[in-house]
Design an enzyme around this catalytic site. Structure first.
Site, mmCIF file in Angstrom:
data_model
loop_
_atom_site.group_PDB
_atom_site.id
_atom_site.type_symbol
_atom_site.label_atom_id
_atom_site.label_comp_id
_atom_site.label_asym_id
_atom_site.label_seq_id
_atom_site.Cartn_x
_atom_site.Cartn_y
_atom_site.Cartn_z
ATOM 1 N N LYS A 1 0.833 -1.211 0.000
ATOM 2 C CA LYS A 1 0.000 0.000 0.000
ATOM 3 C C LYS A 1 0.869 1.264 0.000
ATOM 4 O O LYS A 1 2.068 1.212 0.303
ATOM 5 C CB LYS A 1 -0.926 -0.038 1.222
ATOM 6 C CG LYS A 1 -1.977 -1.154 1.152
ATOM 7 C CD LYS A 1 -2.902 -1.117 2.365
ATOM 8 C CE LYS A 1 -4.005 -2.165 2.230
ATOM 9 N NZ LYS A 1 -4.931 -2.123 3.406
ATOM 10 N N GLU A 8 -9.813 -10.761 -7.737
ATOM 11 C CA GLU A 8 -8.881 -9.644 -7.534
ATOM 12 C C GLU A 8 -7.733 -9.705 -8.556
ATOM 13 O O GLU A 8 -7.333 -8.676 -9.108
ATOM 14 C CB GLU A 8 -8.330 -9.671 -6.106
ATOM 15 C CG GLU A 8 -9.390 -9.353 -5.056
ATOM 16 C CD GLU A 8 -8.869 -9.457 -3.629
ATOM 17 O OE1 GLU A 8 -7.672 -9.757 -3.437
ATOM 18 O OE2 GLU A 8 -9.671 -9.235 -2.703
ATOM 19 N N TYR A 42 -12.348 -2.956 -3.659
ATOM 20 C CA TYR A 42 -12.888 -2.963 -2.294
ATOM 21 C C TYR A 42 -14.420 -2.936 -2.268
ATOM 22 O O TYR A 42 -15.014 -2.524 -1.268
ATOM 23 C CB TYR A 42 -12.320 -1.776 -1.503
ATOM 24 C CG TYR A 42 -10.897 -1.998 -1.018
ATOM 25 C CD1 TYR A 42 -10.581 -3.057 -0.151
ATOM 26 C CD2 TYR A 42 -9.864 -1.146 -1.381
ATOM 27 C CE1 TYR A 42 -9.296 -3.263 0.316
ATOM 28 C CE2 TYR A 42 -8.559 -1.340 -0.923
ATOM 29 C CZ TYR A 42 -8.282 -2.396 -0.069
ATOM 30 O OH TYR A 42 -7.004 -2.590 0.396
ATOM 31 N N ASN A 101 -2.221 0.155 6.945
ATOM 32 C CA ASN A 101 -1.700 -1.114 7.453
ATOM 33 C C ASN A 101 -0.845 -1.870 6.423
ATOM 34 O O ASN A 101 -0.722 -3.082 6.466
ATOM 35 C CB ASN A 101 -2.838 -1.974 7.996
ATOM 36 C CG ASN A 101 -3.897 -2.276 6.944
ATOM 37 O OD1 ASN A 101 -3.723 -1.956 5.770
ATOM 38 N ND2 ASN A 101 -4.982 -2.903 7.366
ATOM 39 N N HIS A 143 -2.052 -5.421 1.358
ATOM 40 C CA HIS A 143 -3.289 -6.147 1.074
ATOM 41 C C HIS A 143 -2.949 -7.564 0.663
ATOM 42 O O HIS A 143 -2.015 -7.780 -0.105
ATOM 43 C CB HIS A 143 -4.076 -5.494 -0.077
ATOM 44 C CG HIS A 143 -5.200 -6.373 -0.555
ATOM 45 N ND1 HIS A 143 -6.411 -6.428 0.091
ATOM 46 C CD2 HIS A 143 -5.273 -7.297 -1.560
ATOM 47 C CE1 HIS A 143 -7.181 -7.330 -0.518
ATOM 48 N NE2 HIS A 143 -6.511 -7.866 -1.522
#
Ligand code: IDP
Ligand code: MG
Length: 143
Positions: free
Chosen positions: A9, A126, A49, A112, A115
């Site tokens: 990320k 995905e 998402y 965080n 992913h």
């Protein structure tokens, strides 16, 4: 053989943690079968998402994940989905165990670092969002 979609990320990219994160995943035996760097547009982030579209954090999540580049990968191994989830640690870095990526490098639930797909089924959809079949290099050639 199982595949999972992983991306590093924007917070991890900005903090210079991409190499460390990739290294941890490779050290666990996961093989990189596709990889690229890109900046997601809102449409792609919203599709990725979509399962969270009614959550209160959805807009913040889309804004964050489109705020900078990501390195997106397809990783392959027996049990790849579970192994990656264990290597990542829990969603909230405050709850993630030491020894996990989120547990060791912190941040907060909105930032965080990584992913990873949460099921084989979701991994398939995905991966298709980010990669065409010809961008996935498989099988590994023995040499
Ligand atoms: P995961 O990334 O561990 O699979 P999910 O529950 O699928 O966690 O949530 C997707 C992402 O949404 C998380 O990684 C995190 O960036 C963000 N997120 C989840 N819960 C919250 C929250 O309560 N506040 C803000 N962001 C959240
Ligand atoms: Mg998830």
């Amino acid at each position: 053989m199982e595949r999972s979609l992983v991306f590093i990320k924007p917070d991890a990219m900005q903090r210079g943690l991409a190499g460390e994160i990739i290294s941890r995943l490779e050290s666990k035996g996961l093989k990189i079968v596709a990889m690229k760097m890109l900046r997601m547009d809102k449409a792609l982030a919203q599709r990725h998402y979509a399962v969270h579209k009614d959550k209160p954090f959805f807009n913040e999540l889309v804004d964050f994940v489109t705020s900078g580049p990501v390195i997106v990968m397809v990783l392959q191994d027996d049990d790849a989905v579970k192994v990656i989830r264990q290597t990542m640690g829990e969603t909230d870095p405050a709850k993630a165990l030491p020894g996990t990526i989120r547990g060791d490098f912190g941040g907060d639930v909105s930032h965080n670092l990584i992913h990873g797909s949460d099921s084989v089924e979701n991994a398939g959809s995905e991966i298709a969002l980010f990669f065409s079949a010809k961008e996935i290099v498989d099988p590994f050639i023995e040499f």
